[in-house]
Design an enzyme around this catalytic site. Structure first.
Site, short mmCIF file in Angstrom:
data_model
loop_
_atom_site.label_atom_id
_atom_site.label_comp_id
_atom_site.label_asym_id
_atom_site.label_seq_id
_atom_site.Cartn_x
_atom_site.Cartn_y
_atom_site.Cartn_z
N CYS A 91 0.79 -1.23 0.00
CA CYS A 91 0.00 0.00 0.00
C CYS A 91 0.83 1.28 0.00
O CYS A 91 0.31 2.34 -0.33
CB CYS A 91 -0.95 0.01 1.20
SG CYS A 91 -2.21 -1.27 1.14
N HIS A 358 -8.83 3.79 -2.27
CA HIS A 358 -7.40 3.50 -2.13
C HIS A 358 -6.91 2.68 -3.33
O HIS A 358 -6.93 1.46 -3.30
CB HIS A 358 -7.21 2.72 -0.81
CG HIS A 358 -5.85 2.21 -0.54
ND1 HIS A 358 -4.70 2.75 -1.07
CD2 HIS A 358 -5.44 1.17 0.25
CE1 HIS A 358 -3.65 2.08 -0.61
NE2 HIS A 358 -4.08 1.11 0.17
N CYS A 388 0.27 2.57 6.33
CA CYS A 388 0.50 1.21 6.82
C CYS A 388 0.73 0.31 5.60
O CYS A 388 0.33 0.64 4.49
CB CYS A 388 -0.66 0.72 7.66
SG CYS A 388 -2.26 0.67 6.82
#
Length: 402
Positions: A91, A358, A388
């Site tokens: 991510c 996202h 994260c």
């Protein structure tokens, strides 16, 4: 070391990451090319001056496979001398790509580079690239593997965040995102995606649900009960964290990041290249850092990465005016605020991935651009962006507005 400056940043709108989403008809290469062309055209760039393009992509398979950064460079009609590389730190890939580009400049090995990312989650679903960690029992056993949703619920349970807490955070994310669009805060950064005829395919983020309230979220069933209770992942997590008697499942689609398509790009360079090309720097990279963290709880890395980046910059928490943390799950942000004692009015002030989505490989560069725009809008000076990361990691970058 040479300073690395941010000269510009762009992103596409975020389209719903399913077949009915507006960007489903747009290939990942074309999404990335949209961002690269915008950076070129807005700055009247001679692309022969761009040494490298680093693009995050978390599922680099199929039409996102091989080296999508180089493919997008060619497709965007950049100079053939401009190189390109695909980056994967899950991510945080988009922010890691910016950091790598900045590192090339700071070390004197590049004069100008672009960092960013792309993810077409409607065309290349999350997890398409496989991997040993969740699929090889010997690897999973050694690291107490659980899916990220279990990790998020573990954070909520361990650190005392209730269903009302995470839902309340999600409602506020939606409100902030809608207000930011209404006030034009994203206007300078978002470039529309167009079709072959130049018609706009999508011009605004389409995942947002500004009508969301506590009552509508309360009607949603927690998403990870089956994985936790029937597939046994709760027991795995509790083996790693025996102080937890029972995991409370509080996360669902409404308080977790949305699955979307999108791309982003950040233009970085030395002061000398900026002067040569007539570009005005907007911010300076102060420091960046990545860390590893415990992989079962997985999503607690941002505070550790932030502390490492602050130490490298010779700064303290008090020196940061604005914070930006990807809203992978609501409990991730609540824990970050708790761990560093940060007020909610200092973090994710324009909303985040719970509202807008996202696009895995692109988000890191998107949130860095968002917080830079907000520094300029408010006249504030410094910001820290962090995410994260799957597998237990965190990545952070500190910028200073000029």
């Amino acid at each position: 070391m040479t300073d690395a400056f941010i000269y510009d940043h762009v992103r596409t709108p975020r389209g719903k990451g399913r077949a009915s989403g507006s960007l489903h008809s747009v290939t990942p290469v074309e999404l990335a090319s949209t961002a690269l062309r915008a950076i070129r055209d807005r700055n009247d760039l001679d692309t022969a001056e761009v040494d490298d393009v680093m693009l995050g992509c978390v599922a680099p398979v199929g039409e996102q496979g091989a080296d999508i950064a180089r493919t997008a460079v060619i497709n965007s009609e950049y100079a053939e001398s401009t190189a390109g590389a695909q980056v994967n730190r899950f991510c945080a890939s988009g922010l890691e790509a910016v950091n790598i580009a900045a590192g090339q400049i700071m070390s004197g090995q590049s004069e100008m580079a672009i960092g960013g990312g792309v993810e077409s989650m409607s065309r290349v679903p999350m997890g398409s690239d496989g991997g040993a960690w969740p699929t090889d029992p010997t690897v999973a056993f050694r690291s107490y593997f659980v899916p990220q949703g279990i990790s998020a619920d573990l954070i909520a349970t361990k650190y005392g965040f209730s269903r009302d807490d995470v839902d309340s955070y999600a409602v506020e994310s939606q409100k902030r995102a809608q207000r930011s669009w209404d006030e034009g805060r994203f206007d300078s950064a978002v470039v529309p995606v167009v079709d072959i005829n130049g018609n706009t395919v999508l011009g605004t983020d389409e995942h947002m649900r500004p009508e969301t309230d506590m009552q509508s979220l309360a009607s949603l069933e927690a998403s990870f009960i089956t994985a936790g209770e029937q597939f046994g992942f709760n027991s795995v997590a509790i083996q790693r964290y025996p102080e937890i008697e029972k995991i409370e499942h509080v996360h669902h689609a409404g308080n977790s990041s949305g699955i979307v398509d999108g791309a982003s790009a950040v233009l970085l360079g030395t002061s000398e290249i900026g002067e040569k090309l007539g570009l005005k720097p907007r911010a300076r990279i102060r420091s960046f850092a990545s860390i590893g963290s415990e992989p079962t709880i997985m999503l607690t890395g941002p505070s550790l990465a932030a502390e490492k980046a602050l130490k490298r910059a010779g700064m303290s928490k008090a020196d940061i005016d604005l914070w930006e943390l990807n809203e992978a799950f609501a409990a991730v942000v609540l824990r970050f605020m708790q761990a560093l004692d940060i007020d909610h009015d200092q973090i994710n002030v324009c909303g985040g991935a719970i509202a807008m989505g996202h696009p895995l490989g692109a988000t890191g560069a998107m949130i860095l651009g968002t917080v830079l725009d907000e520094l300029e809008r408010t006249g504030k000076s410094t910001a820290l962006a962090t995410l994260c990361v799957g597998g237990g990691m965190g990545t952070a970058t500190i910028i200073e507005r000029l």
